[in-house]
Design a protein around this motif. Sequence first.
Motif, PDB file in Angstrom:
ATOM      1  N   LEU A 162     -36.818  19.611 -46.904  1.00  0.00           N
ATOM      2  CA  LEU A 162     -36.607  19.641 -48.355  1.00  0.00           C
ATOM      3  C   LEU A 162     -37.914  19.876 -49.100  1.00  0.00           C
ATOM      4  O   LEU A 162     -38.988  19.525 -48.605  1.00  0.00           O
ATOM      5  CB  LEU A 162     -36.075  18.281 -48.839  1.00  0.00           C
ATOM      6  CG  LEU A 162     -34.799  17.729 -48.260  1.00  0.00           C
ATOM      7  CD1 LEU A 162     -34.640  16.269 -48.669  1.00  0.00           C
ATOM      8  CD2 LEU A 162     -33.633  18.531 -48.762  1.00  0.00           C
ATOM      9  N   PRO A 163     -37.812  20.389 -50.343  1.00  0.00           N
ATOM     10  CA  PRO A 163     -39.006  20.418 -51.200  1.00  0.00           C
ATOM     11  C   PRO A 163     -39.416  18.975 -51.556  1.00  0.00           C
ATOM     12  O   PRO A 163     -38.559  18.110 -51.754  1.00  0.00           O
ATOM     13  CB  PRO A 163     -38.535  21.162 -52.449  1.00  0.00           C
ATOM     14  CG  PRO A 163     -37.302  21.889 -52.039  1.00  0.00           C
ATOM     15  CD  PRO A 163     -36.673  21.067 -50.950  1.00  0.00           C
ATOM     16  N   ALA A 164     -40.702  18.732 -51.648  1.00  0.00           N
ATOM     17  CA  ALA A 164     -41.209  17.386 -51.931  1.00  0.00           C
ATOM     18  C   ALA A 164     -40.753  16.879 -53.298  1.00  0.00           C
ATOM     19  O   ALA A 164     -40.549  15.681 -53.480  1.00  0.00           O
ATOM     20  CB  ALA A 164     -42.737  17.377 -51.835  1.00  0.00           C
ATOM     21  N   ARG A 165     -40.571  17.751 -54.271  1.00  0.00           N
ATOM     22  CA  ARG A 165     -40.250  17.352 -55.644  1.00  0.00           C
ATOM     23  C   ARG A 165     -38.812  16.867 -55.832  1.00  0.00           C
ATOM     24  O   ARG A 165     -38.442  16.346 -56.870  1.00  0.00           O
ATOM     25  CB  ARG A 165     -40.509  18.515 -56.603  1.00  0.00           C
ATOM     26  CG  ARG A 165     -39.594  19.688 -56.313  1.00  0.00           C
ATOM     27  CD  ARG A 165     -39.589  20.748 -57.395  1.00  0.00           C
ATOM     28  NE  ARG A 165     -38.756  21.860 -57.011  1.00  0.00           N
ATOM     29  CZ  ARG A 165     -37.433  21.845 -56.935  1.00  0.00           C
ATOM     30  NH1 ARG A 165     -36.779  20.759 -57.205  1.00  0.00           N
ATOM     31  NH2 ARG A 165     -36.760  22.910 -56.579  1.00  0.00           N
ATOM     32  N   MET A 166     -37.981  16.987 -54.829  1.00  0.00           N
ATOM     33  CA  MET A 166     -36.560  16.655 -54.944  1.00  0.00           C
ATOM     34  C   MET A 166     -36.360  15.149 -55.115  1.00  0.00           C
ATOM     35  O   MET A 166     -37.019  14.342 -54.467  1.00  0.00           O
ATOM     36  CB  MET A 166     -35.837  17.151 -53.685  1.00  0.00           C
ATOM     37  CG  MET A 166     -34.412  17.488 -53.913  1.00  0.00           C
ATOM     38  SD  MET A 166     -33.715  18.324 -52.467  1.00  0.00           S
ATOM     39  CE  MET A 166     -33.850  20.021 -53.007  1.00  0.00           C
ATOM     40  N   LYS A 195     -44.644  19.970 -49.683  1.00  0.00           N
ATOM     41  CA  LYS A 195     -45.109  20.432 -50.996  1.00  0.00           C
ATOM     42  C   LYS A 195     -45.089  21.965 -51.062  1.00  0.00           C
ATOM     43  O   LYS A 195     -44.976  22.532 -52.134  1.00  0.00           O
ATOM     44  CB  LYS A 195     -46.517  19.911 -51.276  1.00  0.00           C
ATOM     45  CG  LYS A 195     -46.525  18.420 -51.519  1.00  0.00           C
ATOM     46  CD  LYS A 195     -47.922  17.924 -51.821  1.00  0.00           C
ATOM     47  CE  LYS A 195     -47.863  16.408 -52.032  1.00  0.00           C
ATOM     48  NZ  LYS A 195     -49.181  15.849 -52.237  1.00  0.00           N
ATOM     49  N   ARG A 196     -45.200  22.597 -49.927  1.00  0.00           N
ATOM     50  CA  ARG A 196     -45.182  24.071 -49.917  1.00  0.00           C
ATOM     51  C   ARG A 196     -43.772  24.623 -50.073  1.00  0.00           C
ATOM     52  O   ARG A 196     -43.585  25.731 -50.537  1.00  0.00           O
ATOM     53  CB  ARG A 196     -45.793  24.603 -48.618  1.00  0.00           C
ATOM     54  CG  ARG A 196     -47.292  24.357 -48.561  1.00  0.00           C
ATOM     55  CD  ARG A 196     -47.931  25.069 -47.417  1.00  0.00           C
ATOM     56  NE  ARG A 196     -47.282  24.733 -46.148  1.00  0.00           N
ATOM     57  CZ  ARG A 196     -47.570  25.294 -45.006  1.00  0.00           C
ATOM     58  NH1 ARG A 196     -48.500  26.234 -44.931  1.00  0.00           N
ATOM     59  NH2 ARG A 196     -46.961  24.939 -43.908  1.00  0.00           N
ATOM     60  N   ARG A 197     -42.794  23.854 -49.706  1.00  0.00           N
ATOM     61  CA  ARG A 197     -41.390  24.282 -49.828  1.00  0.00           C
ATOM     62  C   ARG A 197     -40.992  24.103 -51.292  1.00  0.00           C
ATOM     63  O   ARG A 197     -41.019  23.003 -51.810  1.00  0.00           O
ATOM     64  CB  ARG A 197     -40.526  23.430 -48.907  1.00  0.00           C
ATOM     65  CG  ARG A 197     -39.099  23.874 -48.817  1.00  0.00           C
ATOM     66  CD  ARG A 197     -38.346  23.026 -47.801  1.00  0.00           C
ATOM     67  NE  ARG A 197     -38.669  23.412 -46.439  1.00  0.00           N
ATOM     68  CZ  ARG A 197     -37.984  24.307 -45.721  1.00  0.00           C
ATOM     69  NH1 ARG A 197     -36.926  24.869 -46.245  1.00  0.00           N
ATOM     70  NH2 ARG A 197     -38.350  24.617 -44.512  1.00  0.00           N
ATOM     71  N   LYS A 198     -40.616  25.192 -51.959  1.00  0.00           N
ATOM     72  CA  LYS A 198     -40.322  25.139 -53.393  1.00  0.00           C
ATOM     73  C   LYS A 198     -38.841  24.996 -53.715  1.00  0.00           C
ATOM     74  O   LYS A 198     -38.465  24.248 -54.603  1.00  0.00           O
ATOM     75  CB  LYS A 198     -40.874  26.394 -54.104  1.00  0.00           C
ATOM     76  CG  LYS A 198     -42.379  26.543 -53.963  1.00  0.00           C
ATOM     77  CD  LYS A 198     -43.091  25.382 -54.597  1.00  0.00           C
ATOM     78  CE  LYS A 198     -44.598  25.542 -54.419  1.00  0.00           C
ATOM     79  NZ  LYS A 198     -45.322  24.331 -54.651  1.00  0.00           N
ATOM     80  N   GLN A 199     -37.972  25.766 -53.044  1.00  0.00           N
ATOM     81  CA  GLN A 199     -36.556  25.758 -53.398  1.00  0.00           C
ATOM     82  C   GLN A 199     -35.622  25.583 -52.208  1.00  0.00           C
ATOM     83  O   GLN A 199     -34.558  25.001 -52.357  1.00  0.00           O
ATOM     84  CB  GLN A 199     -36.178  27.076 -54.093  1.00  0.00           C
ATOM     85  CG  GLN A 199     -36.841  27.251 -55.427  1.00  0.00           C
ATOM     86  CD  GLN A 199     -36.416  28.571 -56.065  1.00  0.00           C
ATOM     87  OE1 GLN A 199     -36.141  29.538 -55.390  1.00  0.00           O
ATOM     88  NE2 GLN A 199     -36.379  28.593 -57.378  1.00  0.00           N
ATOM     89  N   THR A 200     -36.000  26.089 -51.074  1.00  0.00           N
ATOM     90  CA  THR A 200     -35.048  26.144 -49.966  1.00  0.00           C
ATOM     91  C   THR A 200     -34.880  24.804 -49.268  1.00  0.00           C
ATOM     92  O   THR A 200     -35.795  23.990 -49.202  1.00  0.00           O
ATOM     93  CB  THR A 200     -35.476  27.199 -48.919  1.00  0.00           C
ATOM     94  OG1 THR A 200     -36.753  26.834 -48.413  1.00  0.00           O
ATOM     95  CG2 THR A 200     -35.517  28.582 -49.532  1.00  0.00           C
TER      96      THR A 200
END
Length: 184
Positions: A31-35, A12-17
């Motif tokens: 990976l970002p969690a939102r992907m 969740k802390r990873r936004k884009q990379t």
Amino acid sequence: MTEPQVEVRRSKRRKQTVSAYRDGGRVVVLLPARMSRAEERRWVDEMLSRLRRSETRRKSPARASDDALLNRCAELSQRYLDGLAVAAGVRWVAPMRTRWASCTPAEGTIRVSRRLREVPSWVLDYVLVHELAHLLVPGHGADFWEWVNRYPRTERAIGYLEGLTAAADLGTGVGEPESGDEVD
């Protein structure tokens, strides 16, 4: 070639990379969690491809050990010089001020500037063929160039090295004007 085991870690802390690394026999992809799952599949494929390319570059002859250079010289001599040029030793050396490589025909030794570690393998191959040809013919006369020109990418590699020299202003003498040539 079998695909390695892949572990996907979402944060969740990873936004884009997106990043990936090898951990033993598996590849970990971060990976970002939102992907979405579709994006995840695309990025896993992309990161596996990037890792393969990176590892291929690291294994290329341009990054080879001294022993690998010697083996490459033997292959190149067989292929382009009828196996007649036999190097007793080949080694990487500190960057030379005015040359890409040099050889001592009496000893059969070749020294290659570490500046060539990052060039494409076909450029390094040209430099090795050039030095191997000196084991057959001293100097740069027509008979020398007959041997060197057996390597099919000679002209292209010379152009690459001339461009590298010009870009870095290294003054290696490659492409220096002959006496009598006009210089602007």
